[in-house]
Design an enzyme around this catalytic site. Sequence first.
Site, mmCIF file in Angstrom:
data_model
loop_
_atom_site.group_PDB
_atom_site.id
_atom_site.type_symbol
_atom_site.label_atom_id
_atom_site.label_comp_id
_atom_site.label_asym_id
_atom_site.label_seq_id
_atom_site.Cartn_x
_atom_site.Cartn_y
_atom_site.Cartn_z
ATOM 1 N N SER A 122 8.060 4.272 6.215
ATOM 2 C CA SER A 122 7.982 5.293 5.161
ATOM 3 C C SER A 122 9.104 6.280 5.411
ATOM 4 C CB SER A 122 6.642 6.029 5.253
ATOM 5 O OG SER A 122 6.625 7.152 4.397
ATOM 6 N N TYR A 157 -0.084 11.016 9.566
ATOM 7 C CA TYR A 157 0.593 9.885 8.906
ATOM 8 C C TYR A 157 2.030 9.776 9.413
ATOM 9 C CZ TYR A 157 2.276 6.931 5.057
ATOM 10 O OH TYR A 157 2.824 5.920 4.304
HETATM 11 N N1 LIG Z 1 2.978 3.935 -1.970
HETATM 12 C C1 LIG Z 1 3.883 4.680 -1.380
HETATM 13 O O1 LIG Z 1 4.459 5.584 -2.000
HETATM 14 C C2 LIG Z 1 4.242 4.450 0.071
HETATM 15 C C3 LIG Z 1 5.331 5.137 0.610
HETATM 16 C C4 LIG Z 1 5.705 4.901 1.923
HETATM 17 C C5 LIG Z 1 5.002 3.993 2.676
HETATM 18 N N2 LIG Z 1 3.925 3.339 2.153
HETATM 19 C C6 LIG Z 1 3.238 2.356 3.002
HETATM 20 O O2 LIG Z 1 3.066 1.173 2.247
HETATM 21 C C7 LIG Z 1 2.015 0.413 2.826
HETATM 22 C C8 LIG Z 1 1.110 -0.063 1.704
HETATM 23 O O3 LIG Z 1 0.469 1.034 1.132
HETATM 24 P P1 LIG Z 1 0.324 1.265 -0.439
HETATM 25 O O4 LIG Z 1 0.996 2.543 -0.744
HETATM 26 O O5 LIG Z 1 0.686 0.059 -1.180
HETATM 27 O O6 LIG Z 1 -1.251 1.603 -0.527
HETATM 28 P P2 LIG Z 1 -2.521 0.784 -0.973
HETATM 29 O O7 LIG Z 1 -2.404 0.405 -2.417
HETATM 30 O O8 LIG Z 1 -3.685 1.609 -0.570
HETATM 31 O O9 LIG Z 1 -2.444 -0.519 -0.091
HETATM 32 C C9 LIG Z 1 -2.776 -0.499 1.270
HETATM 33 C C10 LIG Z 1 -3.199 -1.870 1.698
HETATM 34 O O10 LIG Z 1 -3.515 -1.848 3.089
HETATM 35 C C11 LIG Z 1 -4.792 -2.436 3.234
HETATM 36 N N3 LIG Z 1 -5.505 -1.977 4.431
HETATM 37 C C12 LIG Z 1 -5.966 -0.754 4.736
HETATM 38 N N4 LIG Z 1 -6.594 -0.778 5.926
HETATM 39 C C13 LIG Z 1 -6.517 -2.057 6.381
HETATM 40 C C14 LIG Z 1 -6.965 -2.726 7.530
HETATM 41 N N5 LIG Z 1 -7.648 -2.102 8.501
HETATM 42 N N6 LIG Z 1 -6.687 -4.041 7.670
HETATM 43 C C15 LIG Z 1 -6.010 -4.693 6.704
HETATM 44 N N7 LIG Z 1 -5.583 -4.132 5.576
HETATM 45 C C16 LIG Z 1 -5.831 -2.830 5.416
HETATM 46 C C17 LIG Z 1 -5.549 -2.085 1.973
HETATM 47 O O11 LIG Z 1 -6.687 -2.909 1.828
HETATM 48 P P3 LIG Z 1 -8.047 -2.345 1.169
HETATM 49 O O12 LIG Z 1 -7.784 -2.296 -0.312
HETATM 50 O O13 LIG Z 1 -9.066 -3.357 1.587
HETATM 51 O O14 LIG Z 1 -8.294 -0.997 1.758
HETATM 52 C C18 LIG Z 1 -4.454 -2.349 0.951
HETATM 53 O O15 LIG Z 1 -4.336 -3.707 0.706
HETATM 54 C C19 LIG Z 1 1.352 1.314 3.837
HETATM 55 O O16 LIG Z 1 1.801 0.969 5.133
HETATM 56 C C20 LIG Z 1 1.854 2.695 3.459
HETATM 57 O O17 LIG Z 1 1.837 3.579 4.535
HETATM 58 C C21 LIG Z 1 3.531 3.553 0.875
#
Ligand SMILES: NC(=O)c1ccc[n+]([C@@H]2O[C@H](COP(=O)([O-])OP(=O)(O)OC[C@H]3O[C@@H](n4cnc5c(N)ncnc54)[C@H](OP(=O)(O)O)[C@@H]3O)[C@@H](O)[C@H]2O)c1
Length: 315
Positions: A158, A171
């Site tokens: 991130s 975070y």
């Molecule tokens: N969106 C952004 O703007 C952004 C920016 C920078 C970094 N990120 C990073 O991108 C990655 C994906 O996040 P996202 O933004 O796409 O959010 P998201 O839509 O909430 O997706 C997160 C995913 O991680 C899964 N997860 C959570 N806890 C878990 C566990 N213990 N074991 C396996 N899977 C698990 C969730 O599954 P469930 O649905 O079952 O909970 C979901 O599939 C993360 O690492 C986040 O920090 C996101």
Amino acid sequence: MRHVMTLALFTLLPWASPSQDEATPSAQRAVLVTGANSGIGRTTTELLAKSGFFVYAGARKDEDLAELNKIANVQAIRLDVTKQDQIDAAVETVRAAGRGLYGLINNAGVAVVGPLIELREQDLAFQFDVNVFGPYRVTKAFAPMLIDSKGRVATTGSISGTVSWAMGGAYSMSKFAVEAYTDALAAELAPFGVGVSVVDPGSYKSEIMTNTRQRMLDAGYTGKGSRYERQIQSMLEAPWDRSEFDEPDDVAQAFLAVLTAKEPRRRVMVVPDREEAEITIRAALQRVAQLNENQPHAFDRETLIRMLDEAMAGE
Ligand SMILES: NC(=O)c1ccc[n+]([C@@H]2O[C@H](COP(=O)([O-])OP(=O)(O)OC[C@H]3O[C@@H](n4cnc5c(N)ncnc54)[C@H](OP(=O)(O)O)[C@@H]3O)[C@@H](O)[C@H]2O)c1
């Protein structure tokens, strides 16, 4: 950034085209994506599956596994990255399928918010269990297969792995750890021909903050009595659904690029606008200035500029 992403597409190897894949299914490379049911993981899974990869898509809930299994070239795998038994079972499933594993995308993640001097230790532990120990556990378990294939590991970092924000300390701590993890892992896996990258997104549409808010409400956390009560309450009242942001298509393209480039980039920042790029680059430069400041071996401006030129030239 969009220009850079477009350029990255030219580095695709020919086998990655869907038409070639149909012609030579045995050459299809396999990739595991964790947290594949939502947000960045879901978009990446769809892109990789239609770009010629076979995707093992990690998810936790039955309904998500069923949804992922509907996508061509995707096999859903039950995978909670905090559960070693599920990780071991996933290794067995992938091994038994006989395709090997070329790529691992450690994408699963959560965000914990709250002031560091009040945060419960269990919440910090939860943050690290998923975002830091998760990639560590899954990569360790699949390392023999990735070494066999001289493959690729990419973790979702991130811009919060470079910038640390008030209320987002937990975070950011986890995402800074992912940056360190990536550099050490890259050095350790280079002798085996495995490429290691971190993709650092800015703000994109996903469920991450809706999930955070729900966990806070489930825990009955209102911020009442906190030294930061006003900030926490206005945070809880703000919209958390991220619907104003773009779909994470550029982030998915970055994962495709690190999987297919001959020399994968170590760090790929993917942000929706120049403002997020500037915040991040300035934070990295401020850290350099702070490290250099007022110490007996401080470098002068010209030397720092020369070092920057060398870093930009990849030296
Ligand atoms: N969106 C952004 O703007 C952004 C920016 C920078 C970094 N990120 C990073 O991108 C990655 C994906 O996040 P996202 O933004 O796409 O959010 P998201 O839509 O909430 O997706 C997160 C995913 O991680 C899964 N997860 C959570 N806890 C878990 C566990 N213990 N074991 C396996 N899977 C698990 C969730 O599954 P469930 O649905 O079952 O909970 C979901 O599939 C993360 O690492 C986040 O920090 C996101």
